[in-house]
Motif scaffolding. Structure first.
Motif, PDB file in Angstrom:
ATOM      1  N   PHE A   8       0.821  -1.203   0.000  1.00  0.00           N
ATOM      2  CA  PHE A   8       0.000   0.000   0.000  1.00  0.00           C
ATOM      3  C   PHE A   8       0.860   1.261   0.000  1.00  0.00           C
ATOM      4  O   PHE A   8       0.389   2.332  -0.371  1.00  0.00           O
ATOM      5  CB  PHE A   8      -0.948   0.003   1.208  1.00  0.00           C
ATOM      6  N   ASP A   9       2.114   1.127   0.414  1.00  0.00           N
ATOM      7  CA  ASP A   9       3.024   2.271   0.444  1.00  0.00           C
ATOM      8  C   ASP A   9       3.468   2.679  -0.953  1.00  0.00           C
ATOM      9  O   ASP A   9       3.711   3.842  -1.215  1.00  0.00           O
ATOM     10  CB  ASP A   9       4.262   1.959   1.296  1.00  0.00           C
ATOM     11  N   GLU A  10       3.578   1.703  -1.832  1.00  0.00           N
ATOM     12  CA  GLU A  10       4.062   1.937  -3.189  1.00  0.00           C
ATOM     13  C   GLU A  10       3.244   1.079  -4.139  1.00  0.00           C
ATOM     14  O   GLU A  10       3.128  -0.121  -3.940  1.00  0.00           O
ATOM     15  CB  GLU A  10       5.543   1.553  -3.248  1.00  0.00           C
ATOM     16  N   PRO A  11       2.652   1.686  -5.169  1.00  0.00           N
ATOM     17  CA  PRO A  11       1.813   0.916  -6.087  1.00  0.00           C
ATOM     18  C   PRO A  11       2.584  -0.203  -6.781  1.00  0.00           C
ATOM     19  O   PRO A  11       3.784  -0.108  -7.004  1.00  0.00           O
ATOM     20  CB  PRO A  11       1.353   1.953  -7.119  1.00  0.00           C
ATOM     21  N   GLY A  12       1.867  -1.259  -7.112  1.00  0.00           N
ATOM     22  CA  GLY A  12       2.499  -2.402  -7.762  1.00  0.00           C
ATOM     23  C   GLY A  12       3.229  -3.253  -6.740  1.00  0.00           C
ATOM     24  O   GLY A  12       3.086  -3.065  -5.539  1.00  0.00           O
ATOM     25  N   HIS A  13       4.012  -4.180  -7.216  1.00  0.00           N
ATOM     26  CA  HIS A  13       4.704  -5.076  -6.292  1.00  0.00           C
ATOM     27  C   HIS A  13       6.103  -4.589  -5.939  1.00  0.00           C
ATOM     28  O   HIS A  13       6.824  -5.251  -5.205  1.00  0.00           O
ATOM     29  CB  HIS A  13       4.755  -6.496  -6.865  1.00  0.00           C
ATOM     30  N   ALA A  14       6.489  -3.422  -6.432  1.00  0.00           N
ATOM     31  CA  ALA A  14       7.836  -2.905  -6.188  1.00  0.00           C
ATOM     32  C   ALA A  14       8.109  -2.674  -4.710  1.00  0.00           C
ATOM     33  O   ALA A  14       9.201  -2.963  -4.212  1.00  0.00           O
ATOM     34  CB  ALA A  14       8.064  -1.619  -6.975  1.00  0.00           C
ATOM     35  N   GLY A  15       7.130  -2.160  -3.983  1.00  0.00           N
ATOM     36  CA  GLY A  15       7.308  -1.912  -2.554  1.00  0.00           C
ATOM     37  C   GLY A  15       7.520  -3.196  -1.772  1.00  0.00           C
ATOM     38  O   GLY A  15       8.364  -3.254  -0.871  1.00  0.00           O
ATOM     39  N   VAL A  16       6.774  -4.215  -2.129  1.00  0.00           N
ATOM     40  CA  VAL A  16       6.897  -5.511  -1.473  1.00  0.00           C
ATOM     41  C   VAL A  16       8.266  -6.117  -1.776  1.00  0.00           C
ATOM     42  O   VAL A  16       8.966  -6.584  -0.880  1.00  0.00           O
ATOM     43  CB  VAL A  16       5.762  -6.468  -1.921  1.00  0.00           C
ATOM     44  N   LEU A  17       8.645  -6.082  -3.032  1.00  0.00           N
ATOM     45  CA  LEU A  17       9.939  -6.614  -3.444  1.00  0.00           C
ATOM     46  C   LEU A  17      11.079  -5.891  -2.727  1.00  0.00           C
ATOM     47  O   LEU A  17      11.982  -6.520  -2.184  1.00  0.00           O
ATOM     48  CB  LEU A  17      10.105  -6.483  -4.959  1.00  0.00           C
ATOM     49  N   ARG A  18      11.005  -4.563  -2.693  1.00  0.00           N
ATOM     50  CA  ARG A  18      12.047  -3.768  -2.052  1.00  0.00           C
ATOM     51  C   ARG A  18      12.156  -4.088  -0.563  1.00  0.00           C
ATOM     52  O   ARG A  18      13.243  -4.255  -0.030  1.00  0.00           O
ATOM     53  CB  ARG A  18      11.771  -2.285  -2.265  1.00  0.00           C
ATOM     54  N   LYS A  19      11.018  -4.215   0.113  1.00  0.00           N
ATOM     55  CA  LYS A  19      11.030  -4.497   1.547  1.00  0.00           C
ATOM     56  C   LYS A  19      11.636  -5.872   1.833  1.00  0.00           C
ATOM     57  O   LYS A  19      12.536  -5.996   2.645  1.00  0.00           O
ATOM     58  CB  LYS A  19       9.626  -4.438   2.133  1.00  0.00           C
ATOM     59  N   VAL A  20      11.119  -6.881   1.169  1.00  0.00           N
ATOM     60  CA  VAL A  20      11.571  -8.250   1.444  1.00  0.00           C
ATOM     61  C   VAL A  20      13.040  -8.417   1.071  1.00  0.00           C
ATOM     62  O   VAL A  20      13.837  -8.924   1.866  1.00  0.00           O
ATOM     63  CB  VAL A  20      10.679  -9.279   0.707  1.00  0.00           C
ATOM     64  N   LEU A  21      13.407  -7.966  -0.115  1.00  0.00           N
ATOM     65  CA  LEU A  21      14.800  -8.097  -0.550  1.00  0.00           C
ATOM     66  C   LEU A  21      15.726  -7.313   0.380  1.00  0.00           C
ATOM     67  O   LEU A  21      16.773  -7.815   0.791  1.00  0.00           O
ATOM     68  CB  LEU A  21      14.952  -7.611  -1.989  1.00  0.00           C
ATOM     69  N   GLY A  22      15.328  -6.111   0.737  1.00  0.00           N
ATOM     70  CA  GLY A  22      16.139  -5.296   1.639  1.00  0.00           C
ATOM     71  C   GLY A  22      16.317  -5.931   3.002  1.00  0.00           C
ATOM     72  O   GLY A  22      17.420  -5.961   3.554  1.00  0.00           O
ATOM     73  N   ASP A  23      15.224  -6.442   3.562  1.00  0.00           N
ATOM     74  CA  ASP A  23      15.294  -7.068   4.884  1.00  0.00           C
ATOM     75  C   ASP A  23      16.145  -8.338   4.860  1.00  0.00           C
ATOM     76  O   ASP A  23      16.916  -8.589   5.784  1.00  0.00           O
ATOM     77  CB  ASP A  23      13.895  -7.390   5.412  1.00  0.00           C
ATOM     78  N   LEU A  24      15.976  -9.131   3.818  1.00  0.00           N
ATOM     79  CA  LEU A  24      16.743 -10.376   3.730  1.00  0.00           C
ATOM     80  C   LEU A  24      18.239 -10.103   3.571  1.00  0.00           C
ATOM     81  O   LEU A  24      19.053 -10.682   4.286  1.00  0.00           O
ATOM     82  CB  LEU A  24      16.226 -11.247   2.584  1.00  0.00           C
ATOM     83  N   THR A  25      18.580  -9.232   2.645  1.00  0.00           N
ATOM     84  CA  THR A  25      20.005  -8.958   2.421  1.00  0.00           C
ATOM     85  C   THR A  25      20.628  -8.241   3.613  1.00  0.00           C
ATOM     86  O   THR A  25      21.792  -8.502   3.946  1.00  0.00           O
ATOM     87  CB  THR A  25      20.232  -8.152   1.123  1.00  0.00           C
ATOM     88  N   ALA A  26      19.871  -7.365   4.274  1.00  0.00           N
ATOM     89  CA  ALA A  26      20.392  -6.660   5.446  1.00  0.00           C
ATOM     90  C   ALA A  26      20.696  -7.618   6.594  1.00  0.00           C
ATOM     91  O   ALA A  26      21.533  -7.327   7.446  1.00  0.00           O
ATOM     92  CB  ALA A  26      19.410  -5.592   5.896  1.00  0.00           C
TER      93      ALA A  26
END
Length: 105
Positions: A60-78
């Motif tokens: 809901f923060d960012e339209p499309g699946h980009a926000g979800v992808l960014r969050k999950v990928l960022g959290d995992l790699t971090a």
């Protein structure tokens, strides 16, 4: 009411129904992805559920699946999980299939 009007209403109802199913399936996919990522991060129980809700909210923060992808990928790699964007996208695709089946059931 003419036949054309009836057909138009039927198409509008079908469009609304399809849009609702798509929304539900994507939300379900995001929840499943959040639970998968939580498992990768070593989170269990309520902590995993809370993380899954964060992933759903990221949509809901960012339209499309980009926000979800960014969050999950960022959290995992971090957190040192060896995962690529391609891995997460593949998991999203896999889970969307499962989510569609669950929503249709």
């Amino acid at each position: 009411m003419t036949t054309f009007d009836k057909r138009e209403e039927a198409f509008e109802r079908q469009f609304a129904h399809d849009a609702e199913l798509k929304f539900k399936a994507e939300a379900r996919r995001n929840r499943l992805l959040g639970l998968w990522a939580a498992d990768q991060l070593g989170k269990k129980g309520p902590e995993a559920e809370a993380y899954a809700k964060e992933v759903v909210a990221a949509d809901f923060d960012e339209p499309g699946h980009a926000g979800v992808l960014r969050k999950v990928l960022g959290d995992l790699t971090a957190n040192g999980v060896a995962v690529t964007e391609t891995d997460v996208r593949a998991k999203m695709s896999e889970l969307l299939v499962a989510a569609v089946e669950q929503v249709k059931a």
